[in-house]
Write an enzyme that holds these catalytic residues in place. Structure first.
Site, PDB file in Angstrom:
ATOM      1  CG  HIS A   1       1.072   6.402   5.816  1.00  0.00           C
ATOM      2  ND1 HIS A   1       2.297   6.835   6.265  1.00  0.00           N
ATOM      3  CD2 HIS A   1       1.236   5.103   5.470  1.00  0.00           C
ATOM      4  CE1 HIS A   1       3.170   5.829   6.190  1.00  0.00           C
ATOM      5  NE2 HIS A   1       2.543   4.767   5.724  1.00  0.00           N
TER       6      HIS A   1
ATOM      7  N   GLY B   1       0.832  -1.185   0.000  1.00  0.00           N
ATOM      8  CA  GLY B   1       0.000   0.000   0.000  1.00  0.00           C
ATOM      9  C   GLY B   1       0.868   1.236   0.000  1.00  0.00           C
TER      10      GLY B   1
ATOM     11  CD  GLN C   1       3.739   5.558   2.506  1.00  0.00           C
ATOM     12  OE1 GLN C   1       2.703   5.050   2.092  1.00  0.00           O
ATOM     13  NE2 GLN C   1       4.783   4.842   2.893  1.00  0.00           N
TER      14      GLN C   1
ATOM     15  CB  CYS D   1       6.099   1.562   6.662  1.00  0.00           C
ATOM     16  SG  CYS D   1       5.564   3.122   5.956  1.00  0.00           S
ATOM     17  CG  LEU D   2       6.997   0.973   0.434  1.00  0.00           C
ATOM     18  CD1 LEU D   2       6.367   1.410  -0.878  1.00  0.00           C
ATOM     19  CD2 LEU D   2       8.065  -0.080   0.194  1.00  0.00           C
TER      20      LEU D   2
ATOM     21  CG  HIS E   1       0.328   0.780   7.315  1.00  0.00           C
ATOM     22  ND1 HIS E   1       1.387   0.208   7.969  1.00  0.00           N
ATOM     23  CD2 HIS E   1       0.861   1.681   6.453  1.00  0.00           C
ATOM     24  CE1 HIS E   1       2.525   0.747   7.529  1.00  0.00           C
ATOM     25  NE2 HIS E   1       2.225   1.640   6.598  1.00  0.00           N
ATOM     26  CD  GLU E   2      -0.912   2.243   3.058  1.00  0.00           C
ATOM     27  OE1 GLU E   2      -0.434   3.390   2.997  1.00  0.00           O
ATOM     28  OE2 GLU E   2      -0.198   1.231   3.119  1.00  0.00           O
TER      29      GLU E   2
HETATM   30 ZN    ZN Z   1       3.356   2.909   5.440  1.00  0.00          ZN
END
Ligand code: ZN
Length: 157
Positions: A134, A46, A51, A88-89, A130-131
């Site tokens: 963000h 995701g 991000q 997480c990226l 999670h998203e």
């Molecule tokens: Zn993330």
């Protein structure tokens, strides 16, 4: 489509609250296409707009080989509890256990402002939470088992 730079922990954009999307225009579609490419290029499950440095409530996900685009997403129902490892990226290699709901219903709109309501379990629920975090400036390490130590080490550098 073009892949965009993924912002990492320490960059302030990740800590800000994103704004609702009100214009469903070519800029939004470009953003979605670029986010999709960026997510797949980095093997992510995701990606949320902050991000890639954009403070809009836009999320892309790929869960169980199903691609999702969620705009202005809100969890309207949640049930149960699930503990699993998350990454997480924007964080890098560190992975850690996070408690999430087992099942969620999310309400959102698609890229044409058409309403969506999706209910999913396990990884869908985890990824959605999670998203959405963000979009509110929250990272999984704020909630994870050893997140405090991780953040202290990072910020202590
Ligand atoms: Zn993330």
């Amino acid at each position: 489509m073009a892949s965009r730079k993924v912002f990492k922990l320490g960059e302030s954009v990740l800590r800000k609250k994103s704004k609702q999307v009100v214009e469903f225009d070519e800029d939004l579609w470009q953003l979605l296409d670029d986010m999709k490419e960026t997510m797949y290029k980095n093997d992510g499950m995701g990606l949320a707009a902050p991000q890639v440095g954009v403070l809009r409530r836009v999320v892309v996900m790929d869960v169980n080989n199903q691609y999702y685009e969620l705009i202005n997403p809100e969890i309207v129902y949640q049930e149960g509890e699930d503990v699993d490892t998350e990454g997480c990226l924007s964080i890098g290699k560190f992975k850690d256990e996070v408690v999430r709901p087992y099942k969620v219903t999310v309400r959102a709109v698609d890229r044409y402002n058409y309403p969506l309501e999706i209910t999913g379990e396990k990884y869908f629920a985890r990824c959605t939470c999670h998203e959405i975090d963000h979009l509110n400036g929250i990272l999984f390490v704020d909630r994870s088992k050893h997140g405090k130590e991780f953040l202290a080490k990072k910020e202590g550098k």
